[in-house]
Design a protein around this motif. Structure first.
Motif, PDB file in Angstrom:
ATOM      1  N   LEU A 102       2.330   7.283  -7.707  1.00 29.26           N
ATOM      2  CA  LEU A 102       0.954   7.458  -8.153  1.00 29.26           C
ATOM      3  C   LEU A 102       0.677   8.935  -8.422  1.00 29.26           C
ATOM      4  N   PRO A 103      -0.198   9.227  -9.405  1.00 29.01           N
ATOM      5  CA  PRO A 103      -0.560  10.618  -9.664  1.00 29.01           C
ATOM      6  C   PRO A 103      -1.151  11.260  -8.411  1.00 29.01           C
ATOM      7  N   VAL A 104      -0.895  12.490  -8.227  1.00 24.97           N
ATOM      8  CA  VAL A 104      -1.412  13.305  -7.119  1.00 24.97           C
ATOM      9  C   VAL A 104      -0.791  12.880  -5.777  1.00 24.97           C
ATOM     10  N   ILE A 105      -0.900  11.569  -5.460  1.00 29.91           N
ATOM     11  CA  ILE A 105      -0.445  11.107  -4.138  1.00 29.91           C
ATOM     12  C   ILE A 105       1.075  11.113  -4.044  1.00 29.91           C
ATOM     13  N   ILE A 209      -0.341  -6.418   5.126  1.00 27.40           N
ATOM     14  CA  ILE A 209      -0.035  -5.729   3.871  1.00 27.40           C
ATOM     15  C   ILE A 209      -0.475  -4.279   4.035  1.00 27.40           C
ATOM     16  N   SER A 210       0.452  -3.371   3.827  1.00 31.56           N
ATOM     17  CA  SER A 210       0.106  -1.956   4.008  1.00 31.56           C
ATOM     18  C   SER A 210       0.442  -1.166   2.751  1.00 31.56           C
ATOM     19  N   VAL A 211      -0.341  -0.134   2.508  1.00 28.76           N
ATOM     20  CA  VAL A 211      -0.089   0.807   1.414  1.00 28.76           C
ATOM     21  C   VAL A 211      -0.077   2.190   2.044  1.00 28.76           C
ATOM     22  N   THR A 212       1.114   2.785   2.133  1.00 32.94           N
ATOM     23  CA  THR A 212       1.249   4.046   2.866  1.00 32.94           C
ATOM     24  C   THR A 212       2.041   5.048   2.037  1.00 32.94           C
ATOM     25  N   PRO A 213       1.486   6.224   1.814  1.00 30.66           N
ATOM     26  CA  PRO A 213       2.277   7.249   1.106  1.00 30.66           C
ATOM     27  C   PRO A 213       3.527   7.591   1.904  1.00 30.66           C
TER      28      PRO A 213
END
Lengths: 233, 245
Positions: A102-105, A209-213
Motif C-alpha cells: 500500500l502507498p505510504v504504509i 481476520i487481521s490486517v497488519t503492516p
C-alpha cells in the motif's frame, strides 16, 4: 396549475416502465438472500494477481480429487494450477495470508486464521471445496490417499461431487492429468493457492481476520513450505 | 403531484436500482459453473478405456494421455566408472515389492479417442520405496507436476493388509534388480527375459536399486473391489512436496 401538471409529467415516475425493474430487483434480492441464508451460494476467495499462502494442521476429505486445470487470475491472465477438490472435509486449523503493498504504509499482511488451538480435533468443516494450488507440502505423515486411488485420469473425469460432471471445471480432452481417490489426508499442509471456492456450508470456529503492516510485526502463515513456523490448530 | 410524493418515487427507484446492483455484486462469479454441465469422455462416453486389474476388477476411466514417470535413479556404486570391464553392482535396495506380475499386449484408449497398444500391466504387491523417488508428469498441456517425497513412499503397502497396485506402463520402462545386475546399462525392461524370470517367481520378494516407470495409468485399492475406505491408505507420501511448473 398548468405549470404544475407539466412539471409532474416531466419529473414524475413512469410506473409501468419502473414496475418490472422493481419486481426483478426485489426478486433477485430475495433469491440471493435466501440462497445465502441456506448456504447455497458459494463462498469464493480470489487473490488478485498473485498467490496466497495457506497452512493447516491436517486436511481430511472424502471424494478427493486432484486435477490439472486453468484459472483466470485478475491481472495475471490464465494460470495452470492443480485443482484440489473434495466433497466433504474437515480441517485442523486454517491460515491464509497474502501481502499487499500500500502507498505510504508499505507491505501489509492480510491474514485469516481459524481453529480451536487443539491439534487433536478437526474443528473446521466444509463441503464442496476446491483449492487451486501451485505448490503444496505435506510434512510428517504427509499426503495419504485411501480407498481406490487412480493416477493418470483425465482431469475432467475426476469425481468430487456426486452427480456433478467435471467438478474441477478442467479442460476436456487429453493433456490434463489427475488423481482420483476415495478419501485423503494431508498432514501439516503448507502451500500456495490462487483461489479457494467453498460451495457448501462452512464452519470456521475462532475466525480472525487481521490486517497488519509488516513494519508493525505482521507475519504470514509461513516463510518457506518446509520451515518450522507453527501450524494452525 | 407534491414534492414529497416525488421524493418517495425517487427513493423507490433508487432502492430498485440499488437492489439490482447489490444483488449482482452478491452473486458470486461462477467460473466453473459452465463446466458442470455434462461432459462425457467423447461422444456418448465412447472414449473411456476398459481395463481389468489383476484382481479381476473392471474399470472404465477417462485417461489423460499424460505419462506419470516414477523415477528412482540408479546410482553408481563403484567409483571406477562405466568402462566395459568395470562392475557397478546393484546392491542397494531403494524399492521393494513382495510379489510382481506382468501382462503384455495391453491397449489403452484415451480421452481424445486415440489408442495405444504394446503396453504392459504390472501388478505390484506391497510396493514401497525407501529413497529418492519422484513422480512427475510428461506430455501435459504445457505444465509439469512433480511429487517428490523427501525419502520413503508407499504405494499399496498398508500394514496388516495386502494391497495390489496395477500399473499400465510403456515397454521402455525399466527396473534395476538388486544383486541381479552389475553394469551401468543393466536396465531391465518388461519385455526382457530377466523380468519374465522374475514374473515366474510370483510371491517372491524383489527389490531394486533403480526404476524408471512410464506409467499411463495406475490404480491401487486399499480394500475390496469397490474401493471402500479402510484407513489403511493405498498411497502414503510422507514429507512430500508437490509442485506445478
Amino acid at each position: 396549475m398548468r405549470a404544475r401538471a407539466a412539471d409532474a409529467a416531466a419529473y414524475g415516475t413512469r410506473w409501468r416502465q419502473t414496475a418490472p425493474l422493481l419486481l426483478l430487483a426485489f426478486l433477485m434480492m430475495a433469491a440471493a438472500l435466501t440462497l445465502l441464508r441456506q448456504n447455497v451460494l458459494a463462498a469464493v476467495v480470489t487473490y488478485q494477481g498473485s498467490t496466497a499462502k495457506f497452512s493447516s494442521g491436517r486436511v481430511t476429505g472424502q471424494d478427493v480429487g486432484f486435477g490439472m486445470a486453468q484459472v483466470n487470475v485478475a491481472g495475471a491472465g490464465t494460470k495452470t494450477v492443480l485443482a484440489a477438490g473434495f466433497a466433504t472435509g474437515t480441517l485442523d486449523g486454517l491460515c491464509v495470508s497474502q501481502v499487499q503493498t500500500l502507498p505510504v504504509i508499505g507491505d501489509v499482511v492480510i491474514k485469516l486464521t481459524s481453529g480451536d488451538g487443539n491439534s487433536s480435533t478437526r474443528e473446521i468443516e466444509a463441503t464442496n471445496v476446491q483449492l487451486d494450488i501451485t505448490q503444496l507440502r505435506g510434512s510428517g505423515t504427509g499426503i495419504n490417499l485411501d480407498g481406490r486411488v487412480q493416477i493418470g485420469m483425465a482431469s475432467q473425469d475426476i469425481t468430487t461431487l456426486a452427480g456433478v460432471d467435471n467438478p474441477l471445471s478442467a479442460p476436456t480432452g487429453t493433456g490434463w492429468w489427475g488423481i482420483d481417490a476415495t478419501a485423503g489426508d494431508i498432514f501439516s499442509a503448507k502451500g500456495y493457492l490462487y483461489d479457494a471456492e467453498i460451495g457448501g456450508p462452512m464452519t470456521l470456529p475462532g475466525l480472525r481476520i487481521s490486517v497488519t503492516p509488516k513494519s508493525a510485526g505482521g507475519t504470514e502463515c509461513w516463510s518457506t513450505p518446509g520451515d518450522a513456523t507453527p501450524l494452525p490448530h | 403531484m407534491t414534492g414529497t410524493t416525488r421524493r418517495w418515487q425517487r427513493a423507490w427507484v433508487f432502492l430498485a436500482v440499488l437492489a439490482v446492483v447489490v444483488t449482482l455484486g452478491l452473486w458470486p462469479d461462477s467460473p466453473r459453473e459452465a463446466a458442470h454441465a455434462a461432459q462425457a469422455c467423447g461422444a456418448g462416453d465412447a472414449n473411456r478405456a476398459t481395463l481389468t486389474t489383476k484382481g479381476g476388477v473392471t474399470l472404465h476411466p477417462c485417461l489423460s494421455k499424460v505419462t506419470t514417470v516414477m523415477n528412482i535413479p540408479r546410482t553408481q556404486t563403484s567409483s571406477l566408472g562405466c568402462g566395459t570391464l568395470f562392475l557397478q553392482p546393484c546392491y542397494q535396495t531403494k524399492w521393494q515389492i513382495t510379489a510382481v506380475s506382468k501382462t503384455s499386449g495391453q491397449t489403452l484408449k484415451y480421452a481424445d479417442g486415440s489408442t495405444e497398444s504394446g503396453l504392459y500391466r504390472l501388478t505390484f504387491q506391497q510396493f514401497q520405496v525407501s529413497s529418492s523417488a519422484t513422480l512427475s508428469t510428461t506430455g501435459g498441456a504445457g505444465y509439469t507436476t512433480t511429487l517428490a517425497p523427501d525419502s520413503a513412499a508407499k504405494l499399496g503397502n498398508a500394514s496388516g493388509q495386502t494391497i495390489y497396485t496395477d500399473l499400465w506402463v510403456t515397454a521402455d520402462s525399466t527396473i534395476n534388480l538388486s544383486f541381479l545386475t552389475f553394469s551401468c546399462n543393466d536396465n531391465v525392461r518388461p519385455d526382457n527375459g530377466l523380468w519374465t524370470l522374475a514374473d515366474l517367481f510370483i510371491d517372491v520378494s524383489a527389490g531394486g536399486c533403480g526404476m524408471n516407470l512410464k506409467i499411463r495409468y495406475a490404480v491401487t485399492t486399499s480394500s475390496g473391489a469397490n474401493g471402500e475406505i479402510s484407513g489403511a491408505y493405498s498411497v502414503n507420501l510422507p514429507n512430500t512436496l508437490l509442485t506445478v511448473s
